[in-house]
Scaffold this active site. Sequence first.
Site, short mmCIF file in Angstrom:
data_model
loop_
_atom_site.label_atom_id
_atom_site.label_comp_id
_atom_site.label_asym_id
_atom_site.label_seq_id
_atom_site.Cartn_x
_atom_site.Cartn_y
_atom_site.Cartn_z
N PHE A 113 0.82 -1.30 0.07
CA PHE A 113 -0.10 0.13 -0.09
C PHE A 113 0.90 1.30 0.13
O PHE A 113 0.39 2.36 -0.55
CB PHE A 113 -0.98 0.03 1.35
CG PHE A 113 -2.02 1.06 1.26
CD1 PHE A 113 -3.05 0.63 0.36
CD2 PHE A 113 -1.90 2.21 1.90
CE1 PHE A 113 -4.17 1.72 0.54
CE2 PHE A 113 -3.00 3.23 1.94
CZ PHE A 113 -4.19 2.98 1.16
N HIS A 148 -9.10 -7.44 2.17
CA HIS A 148 -7.88 -6.48 2.32
C HIS A 148 -7.10 -6.67 0.94
O HIS A 148 -6.80 -5.78 0.39
CB HIS A 148 -7.09 -6.87 3.29
CG HIS A 148 -6.27 -8.11 3.03
ND1 HIS A 148 -6.62 -9.38 3.60
CD2 HIS A 148 -5.11 -8.28 2.75
CE1 HIS A 148 -5.67 -10.46 3.15
NE2 HIS A 148 -4.68 -9.87 2.42
#
Length: 161
Positions: free
Chosen positions: A66, A97
């Site tokens: 991320f 996720h």
Amino acid sequence: MSTPGKNLSSYDPSLIPPAGNLKIAIVVSEWNDQVTGQLARGAQETLIKHGVNPSNLLIMQVPGSFELPLAARMLIESNPLDAVILIGCVIRGETPHFDFISQAVAHGCMQLGLDTGIPVIFGVLTTNNLDQALDRAGGKHGNKGTEAAVTAIKMASFNRS
Ligand code: DLZ
């Protein structure tokens, strides 16, 4: 979608432009580091094999995939780079996720390239399990790091031309 039978380390060396004067950054996610370490090694070895000077290679780590696009932006803003390779591995788990991280890093990678004009290469594996990732990190399907390095050289050369 992956391509059946495609080996990620296979390419035609005669189609690779000279890379001797390129300055390239590799940003590596620490998550799933047994995979990302292999991907980073594949990328680094391929760049050096095609003439990139090791002193023109910048290798940085971030906590997870991320964080890759933001770190790449910071590097582009503080260094004269010809390309940045993002290395990560997102493995599907029990919660959603996987979708959030995969989509965010893919979108961030493309947007950063469009915003800066610097090639930002997507060397991120998104797989259903660890075995699929290892198969693509120097295993039976080759090494996505190699594919990413070849793409970085080609796009950096395209940009300079
Ligand atoms: C939190 C998380 C999870 C569950 N899985 C992965 C993964 O498979 N691959 C990866 O690169 N990172 C993962 N992360 C960490 C996130 O990328 C990020 O570092 C954290 O959510 C903090 O922003």
